[in-house]
Design an enzyme around this catalytic site. Structure first.
Site, PDB file in Angstrom:
ATOM      1  N   CYS A 118       0.840  -1.197   0.000  1.00 34.59           N
ATOM      2  CA  CYS A 118       0.000   0.000   0.000  1.00 34.59           C
ATOM      3  C   CYS A 118       0.880   1.253   0.000  1.00 34.59           C
ATOM      4  O   CYS A 118       0.664   2.181  -0.784  1.00 34.59           O
ATOM      5  CB  CYS A 118      -0.933  -0.035   1.208  1.00 34.59           C
ATOM      6  SG  CYS A 118      -2.146   1.277   1.242  1.00 34.59           S
ATOM      7  N   CYS A 227       7.870   4.275   5.874  1.00 35.40           N
ATOM      8  CA  CYS A 227       7.060   4.138   4.647  1.00 35.40           C
ATOM      9  C   CYS A 227       7.899   3.626   3.480  1.00 35.40           C
ATOM     10  O   CYS A 227       7.346   3.226   2.461  1.00 35.40           O
ATOM     11  CB  CYS A 227       6.539   5.492   4.187  1.00 35.40           C
ATOM     12  SG  CYS A 227       6.031   6.625   5.426  1.00 35.40           S
TER      13      CYS A 227
HETATM   14  S1  SF4 Z   1       0.538   4.659   5.623  1.00 38.63           S
HETATM   15 FE1  SF4 Z   1       1.029   3.385   3.870  1.00 38.63          FE
HETATM   16  S2  SF4 Z   1      -0.120   1.454   4.306  1.00 38.63           S
HETATM   17 FE2  SF4 Z   1      -1.061   3.045   5.552  1.00 38.63          FE
HETATM   18  S3  SF4 Z   1      -2.754   3.829   4.289  1.00 38.63           S
HETATM   19 FE3  SF4 Z   1      -0.945   5.167   3.982  1.00 38.63          FE
HETATM   20  S4  SF4 Z   1      -0.003   4.394   2.149  1.00 38.63           S
HETATM   21 FE4  SF4 Z   1      -1.370   2.765   2.913  1.00 38.63          FE
END
Ligand code: SF4
Length: 231
Positions: A118, A227
């Site tokens: 993600c 991240c």
């Molecule tokens: S922090 Fe990373 S895993 Fe969580 S919603 Fe945002 S992009 Fe997605």
């Protein structure tokens, strides 16, 4: 020599020459060296870095990773930054897919099942695509943020994204940082005052109890600490 090799050499030299630079000196060097060709990244937790950067370049570009998962307060802080610093140009870096499109392809709540993927789709790729348009970027990473950031230099070559990276407030302690906010009345995300000490996307950010590591509220319980933007 290619431009990339030139900038890599430049970064290596500046890393030594600016190793003890103040934030103002590092940002002055950035503006003098890159002109319009750099961008300041902000997660809209506060406007400290933006405030410092506008002192050397009032119309600086500001990069915001618009993941589609932010708290309303974070979007509000972004908009307040634009109002307080009207000269800045906020660049909203978005993923190729909307959250709904991502849900349709990968299933809902990918952040719960595979936060690395993600983050890759919604942060790492949009960041890389945006940085490809610049020769340098400025971040608010500080050495006290996390053990993984303890050796953050003020200037370095960002090999992953292929540009110069400047971390003007890398040496700042929490006291210096908070002192700058209170002395200069710097805009802060209202979530900070209710215990969100390291703000990212809403599903992956929790409140932090007093005395706890601020970044412990990010991806709590998932064994993930970064991240993938600053590795
Ligand atoms: S922090 Fe990373 S895993 Fe969580 S919603 Fe945002 S992009 Fe997605």
């Amino acid at each position: 020599m290619t431009a990339t090799a030139d900038y890599k050499t430049l970064a290596e030299r500046a890393s030594k020459e600016l190793a003890e630079a103040t934030a103002a000196e590092a940002l002055r060097w950035t503006a003098d060296t890159f002109g319009d060709d750099f961008i300041v990244a902000s997660n809209m937790q506060d406007a400290v870095l933006i405030d410092l950067a506008t002192q050397v370049k009032p119309d600086v570009d500001v990069l915001f990773l618009q993941t589609g998962y932010h708290f309303p307060e974070t979007i509000g802080t972004r908009d307040a930054v634009q109002a307080v610093y009207p000269g800045v140009r906020i660049v909203n870096a978005e993923a190729e897919q909307s959250v709904a499109e991502q849900d349709a392809e990968y299933g809902p709540k990918l952040h719960e099942r595979d936060p690395n993927q993600c983050c890759h789709l919604r942060k790492v790729v949009p960041l890389r695509n945006t940085l490809a348009k610049y020769s340098a970027w400025v971040t608010g990473v500080r050495r006290v943020d996390a053990p993984t950031r303890a050796n953050t230099p003020i200037v370095t070559w960002d090999d992953r994204n292929g540009l110069v990276k400047i971390n003007p407030i890398a040496p700042w302690s929490d006291d210096e940082f908070n002192g700058y906010i209170s002395e200069h009345g710097i805009l802060e995300n209202p979530l900070v005052s209710i215990g969100y000490l390291s703000i990212g996307c809403a599903p992956c950010t929790a409140k932090v109890a007093p005395g706890q590591d601020p970044r412990s509220g990010r991806w709590a319980g998932q064994g993930k600490t970064e991240c993938g933007l600053h590795g």
